[in-house]
Design an enzyme around this catalytic site. Structure first.
Site, PDB file in Angstrom:
ATOM      1  N   GLY A   5      -6.577 -65.546   0.302  1.00  0.00           N
ATOM      2  CA  GLY A   5      -5.703 -64.520  -0.108  1.00  0.00           C
ATOM      3  C   GLY A   5      -4.859 -64.444  -1.241  1.00  0.00           C
ATOM      4  O   GLY A   5      -4.611 -65.508  -1.805  1.00  0.00           O
ATOM      5  N   PRO A  17      -1.986 -64.587  -4.087  1.00  0.00           N
ATOM      6  CA  PRO A  17      -0.621 -65.265  -4.094  1.00  0.00           C
ATOM      7  C   PRO A  17       0.682 -64.826  -3.386  1.00  0.00           C
ATOM      8  O   PRO A  17       0.636 -63.590  -3.431  1.00  0.00           O
ATOM      9  CB  PRO A  17      -0.442 -65.453  -5.750  1.00  0.00           C
ATOM     10  CG  PRO A  17      -1.797 -65.037  -6.403  1.00  0.00           C
ATOM     11  CD  PRO A  17      -2.271 -64.245  -5.583  1.00  0.00           C
ATOM     12  N   THR A  27       1.432 -64.705  -0.210  1.00  0.00           N
ATOM     13  CA  THR A  27       0.968 -64.078   1.092  1.00  0.00           C
ATOM     14  C   THR A  27       1.516 -65.243   2.233  1.00  0.00           C
ATOM     15  O   THR A  27       1.688 -64.973   3.327  1.00  0.00           O
ATOM     16  CB  THR A  27      -0.513 -63.780   1.332  1.00  0.00           C
ATOM     17  OG1 THR A  27      -1.127 -64.885   1.046  1.00  0.00           O
ATOM     18  CG2 THR A  27      -0.586 -62.612   0.700  1.00  0.00           C
ATOM     19  N   GLU A  50       9.461 -35.292 -13.688  1.00  0.00           N
ATOM     20  CA  GLU A  50       9.562 -35.975 -12.375  1.00  0.00           C
ATOM     21  C   GLU A  50       9.730 -34.876 -11.127  1.00  0.00           C
ATOM     22  O   GLU A  50       9.255 -35.145  -9.955  1.00  0.00           O
ATOM     23  CB  GLU A  50      10.600 -36.878 -12.344  1.00  0.00           C
ATOM     24  CG  GLU A  50      10.622 -38.011 -13.158  1.00  0.00           C
ATOM     25  CD  GLU A  50       9.138 -38.960 -13.002  1.00  0.00           C
ATOM     26  OE1 GLU A  50       8.811 -38.961 -12.078  1.00  0.00           O
ATOM     27  OE2 GLU A  50       8.805 -39.489 -14.225  1.00  0.00           O
ATOM     28  N   HIS A  85       6.295 -33.721 -10.335  1.00  0.00           N
ATOM     29  CA  HIS A  85       5.703 -34.752  -9.097  1.00  0.00           C
ATOM     30  C   HIS A  85       6.264 -34.544  -7.578  1.00  0.00           C
ATOM     31  O   HIS A  85       5.589 -34.487  -6.909  1.00  0.00           O
ATOM     32  CB  HIS A  85       6.019 -36.296  -9.448  1.00  0.00           C
ATOM     33  CG  HIS A  85       5.231 -36.772 -10.830  1.00  0.00           C
ATOM     34  ND1 HIS A  85       3.742 -36.687 -10.737  1.00  0.00           N
ATOM     35  CD2 HIS A  85       5.611 -37.492 -11.928  1.00  0.00           C
ATOM     36  CE1 HIS A  85       3.323 -37.105 -11.811  1.00  0.00           C
ATOM     37  NE2 HIS A  85       4.537 -37.675 -12.554  1.00  0.00           N
TER      38      HIS A  85
HETATM   39  P1  ADP Z   1       1.052 -68.587  -1.014  1.00  0.00           P
HETATM   40  O1  ADP Z   1       0.893 -70.120  -0.929  1.00  0.00           O
HETATM   41  O2  ADP Z   1       0.177 -67.866  -0.272  1.00  0.00           O
HETATM   42  O3  ADP Z   1       0.893 -68.351  -2.576  1.00  0.00           O
HETATM   43  P2  ADP Z   1       3.767 -69.169  -0.500  1.00  0.00           P
HETATM   44  O4  ADP Z   1       3.449 -69.662   0.951  1.00  0.00           O
HETATM   45  O5  ADP Z   1       3.977 -70.210  -1.442  1.00  0.00           O
HETATM   46  O6  ADP Z   1       2.402 -68.254  -0.779  1.00  0.00           O
HETATM   47  O7  ADP Z   1       4.677 -68.331  -0.251  1.00  0.00           O
HETATM   48  C1  ADP Z   1       5.881 -68.112  -1.416  1.00  0.00           C
HETATM   49  C2  ADP Z   1       7.257 -67.800  -0.723  1.00  0.00           C
HETATM   50  O8  ADP Z   1       7.213 -66.453  -0.057  1.00  0.00           O
HETATM   51  C3  ADP Z   1       7.446 -68.715   0.813  1.00  0.00           C
HETATM   52  O9  ADP Z   1       7.976 -69.667   0.766  1.00  0.00           O
HETATM   53  C4  ADP Z   1       8.110 -67.733   1.554  1.00  0.00           C
HETATM   54  O10 ADP Z   1       9.583 -67.808   1.185  1.00  0.00           O
HETATM   55  C5  ADP Z   1       7.699 -66.326   1.108  1.00  0.00           C
HETATM   56  N1  ADP Z   1       6.685 -65.864   2.118  1.00  0.00           N
HETATM   57  C6  ADP Z   1       5.475 -65.521   1.671  1.00  0.00           C
HETATM   58  N2  ADP Z   1       4.891 -64.878   2.700  1.00  0.00           N
HETATM   59  C7  ADP Z   1       5.641 -64.995   3.701  1.00  0.00           C
HETATM   60  C8  ADP Z   1       5.540 -64.526   5.342  1.00  0.00           C
HETATM   61  N3  ADP Z   1       4.352 -64.280   5.731  1.00  0.00           N
HETATM   62  N4  ADP Z   1       6.948 -64.801   6.201  1.00  0.00           N
HETATM   63  C9  ADP Z   1       7.849 -65.167   5.431  1.00  0.00           C
HETATM   64  N5  ADP Z   1       7.911 -65.455   4.265  1.00  0.00           N
HETATM   65  C10 ADP Z   1       6.938 -65.534   3.451  1.00  0.00           C
HETATM   66 ZN    ZN Z   2       4.413 -38.960 -14.350  1.00  0.00          ZN
END
Ligand code: ADP
Ligand code: ZN
Length: 630
Positions: free
Chosen positions: A226, A228, A230, A446, A449
């Site tokens: 997935g 970055p 997420t 704007e 739009h």
């Molecule tokens: P990835 O590893 O997918 O790149 P991370 O787990 O490192 O992403 O996410 C970075 C930060 O974003 C986490 O430390 C958290 O603070 C926040 N975050 C990301 N997804 C969530 C989620 N589903 N719920 C709560 N916090 C999230």
């Molecule tokens: Zn425009």
């Protein structure tokens, strides 16, 4: 006999081991010892050498002695700067050559002069009948130690530097390697289905004996894919946190560094450590950096080495050992097949951004916990379509910062909106002269739009003519509609919304600006998808033109004609729709010039008011074709 030999050898080995470990512990002492010893050897020799120092004479004087037949033996060495010789005394002059060999000349009978290196030196000397001996008198130990040092020094420096660098890296790796995490599943929002699955793994980590009982084949690893931010790392940490086991972290991209073999070593070290502290979770972030398809473009031997190490390690522990490996990637397609086959990362889970605004709202709530806030979270959550958990976390932090800079007591909707804008447009708000022509242009653009958006029945989150440092003049933000699929009409509406800005400029100013370039790009993407992907255009019908083009070359002329016909058709439609309702644009533009930013409610209110007072407003009703010649 054999026994005693073994014994004594063992004794020697033990002593050697002891000495080695002592040296390791007392590195400083050893180095100092070596230096002191070398210096004293050189010093002592120099001392002796100085004592023996013969009298130095000019070369001419040497030649005179030579010609006079006064020289007994000449000692020289082709590598040396000086040569030595002894002069006959009364005793030796009478001796035979053989007798003289045992004779020791006194110190003051020795002479020294420069050695005139040359190919015919030896022959020349023999002509005079001197006794020739090749021998060096230069201080040997000093020369040897000196040359050892001069050869070894660069190596010592390089090795020391490499060790320092690698040691440093290993250390920083170590510190992030093993952590006891406090993250819980409740910290991860919106991945409930995945968490259900992972709870099973947690239960196994807590009680590895269960595995044996059921004689189960447990997955050794799981792959999170997935984009970055997420929450892949967060989920992996939560598994560790929930089961109370250590969390070992390795970043795949740190394994493809400059030193050959270092990547493979890192992987092996990681698993060595994992075995020590099992049960544990091993998390390998950006695993695609290691596990790239070996036949792909990115394959090179260092990478293959690291990948092989990983494959070996993953096969090298048994399922009861309590090591669970989680890999994370945003590029699962590029992974080597060997890595994703059964028994390795055979389970794949897609970790997506929040699926709708309600999930985003939960994340907002989570990160605003314990913070005083008056923000309308429904409203802001609808404004950040496509944001990941990490994006929302960053927005909340930014909003807190904005609030505290304004010395407010709580985070407001406006604070969060400003933070969202910053994230979307990657720039800060910048002021423009209110009365400038530029400001007028942006306001009418704007407003165009916004009114098309309204006329197409789409909700508006807000409109602004405040520009950003990244070059955005202003924008109209739509509200997330909670839709998984878009209809054909939805796409057509989006196309018209894109054209709304330029059309409004045309109606108001006749001339048009470059401000619509982004709109044009977006519109072109919509048209392309409309025709090529979704089969909405009757000319081609329900064909995926991407697939078709893979086999036969479609005439690009025909496609471009189709695209531009569609662009013109919808521009005309937009123009006509707007000119019929241009009084709304006029009103909204004036309000924007006055207030700069308008909220969803304000816009609704203005439109309602304008409609009620339509009679008193100037109505422009332009015809599209009047302008085509411009
Ligand atoms: P990835 O590893 O997918 O790149 P991370 O787990 O490192 O992403 O996410 C970075 C930060 O974003 C986490 O430390 C958290 O603070 C926040 N975050 C990301 N997804 C969530 C989620 N589903 N719920 C709560 N916090 C999230
Ligand atoms: Zn425009």
């Amino acid at each position: 006999m054999r026994g005693s030999f073994m014994f004594s050898f063992k004794g020697f080995k033990n002593k050697w081991k002891k000495a080695k470990s002592w040296c390791k512990k007392h590195k400083g002492v050893v180095v100092a010892g070596v230096v002191v010893l070398s210096i004293s050897i050189i010093g002592l020799e120099q001392f002796v050498y100085d004592k023996n120092e013969p009298k130095e004479v000019k070369y001419e004087e040497f030649m005179d002695d030579l010609k006079a037949g006064d020289i007994d033996t000449l000692y020289y060495n082709p590598g040396d700067e000086y040569m030595r010789f002894t002069l006959f005394n009364d005793e030796t002059r009478e001796m035979t050559k053989k007798e003289r060999e045992d004779y020791k000349y006194k110190k003051d009978e020795w002479r020294e002069t420069l050695y005139p290196s040359g190919e015919d030196f030896r022959e020349n000397m023999l002509k005079y009948g001197v006794n020739l001996v090749v021998k060096s008198f230069e201080p040997k130990a000093a020369a040897i130690i000196g040359s050892i040092f001069s050869i070894a020094l660069p190596f010592i420096i390089i090795i020391a530097a490499m060790k320092a660098i690698m040691g440093g890296m290993a250390k920083t790796e170590k510190t992030e390697k093993q952590v006891d995490v406090k993250t819980k599943f409740s910290d991860v929002i919106g991945h409930d289905e995945v968490i259900e699955d992972l709870k099973f793994i947690v239960s196994l980590m807590q009680d590895t004996s269960r595995l044996k009982k059921f004689n189960m084949e447990v997955p050794r690893g799981m792959l999170f894919s997935g984009e970055p931010g997420t929450g892949k790392t967060l989920l992996a940490k939560a598994i560790a946190g929930e089961s109370g086991v250590p969390f070992l972290y390795l970043n795949g991209s740190s394994c493809i560094e400059m030193y050959a073999g270092l990547g493979a070593k890192r992987v092996r070290d990681l698993f060595k450590e994992a075995k020590k502290c099992s049960p544990c979770i091993v998390f390998i972030d950006e695993i695609d950096a290691i596990g790239m398809n070996r036949t792909g473009n990115g394959s090179f031997s260092e990478n293959v080495q690291t990948l092989n190490a990983l494959l070996q390690e993953m096969d090298g522990f048994d399922t009861e050992s309590g090591i669970f490996v989680i890999g994370a990637t945003n590029n699962a397609d590029t992974l080597d097949k060997a890595l994703v086959r059964a028994g390795r990362f055979d389970r794949q889970v897609v970790i997506s951004p929040p699926k709708d605004w309600t999930v985003r709202k939960e994340i907002f709530e989570h990160y605003l916990q314990g913070v005083s806030s008056t923000a309308d979270l429904d409203l802001v959550s609808k404004q950040c379509m496509g944001f990941t958990g990490a994006d929302i976390n960053a927005v909340v932090n930014e909003a807190k910062l904005i609030a505290s800079m304004g010395e407010a007591d709580s985070v407001t909707t406006e604070n969060i909106e400003e933070a969202i804008d910053k994230r979307i447009f990657k720039g800060n708000r910048s002021k423009r002269d209110k009365k400038s022509r530029e400001n007028m242009l942006v306001a009418y653009h704007e407003a165009g739009h916004a009114i098309v958006t309204y006329l197409c029945g789409k909700p508006i989150a807000r409109a602004t003519i405040v520009s950003t440092t990244s070059g955005v003049g202003g924008f109209v933000m739509q509200t997330d509609e909670d839709k998984q699929f878009m209809t054909k009409t939805d796409l057509e509406s989006q196309l018209m919304i894109c054209y709304g800005g330029r059309c409004s400029e045309r109606i108001k100013f006749t001339d048009v600006s470059t401000g619509a370039s982004n709109d044009i790009t977006q519109a072109t993407n919509i048209i392309e998808a409309y025709v090529e992907k979704y089969g909405f255009n009757s000319e081609f019908g329900m064909l995926d033109l991407g697939v078709v083009q893979g086999t036969i070359q479609l005439s690009s002329e025909k496609l471009v004609k189709l695209f531009s016909d569609m662009a013109k058709e919808y521009e005309r439609k937009t123009f006509e729709l707007l000119s019929e309702n241009y009084y709304l644009v006029e009103r909204l533009a004036q309000e924007l010039l006055d207030k700069e930013t308008l909220s969803s409610e304000a816009i609704t209110e203005i439109i309602k008011d304008a409609k009620e007072n339509k009679e008193s407003m100037e109505v422009v009703n332009e015809k599209f074709d009047d302008f085509v010649e411009v």
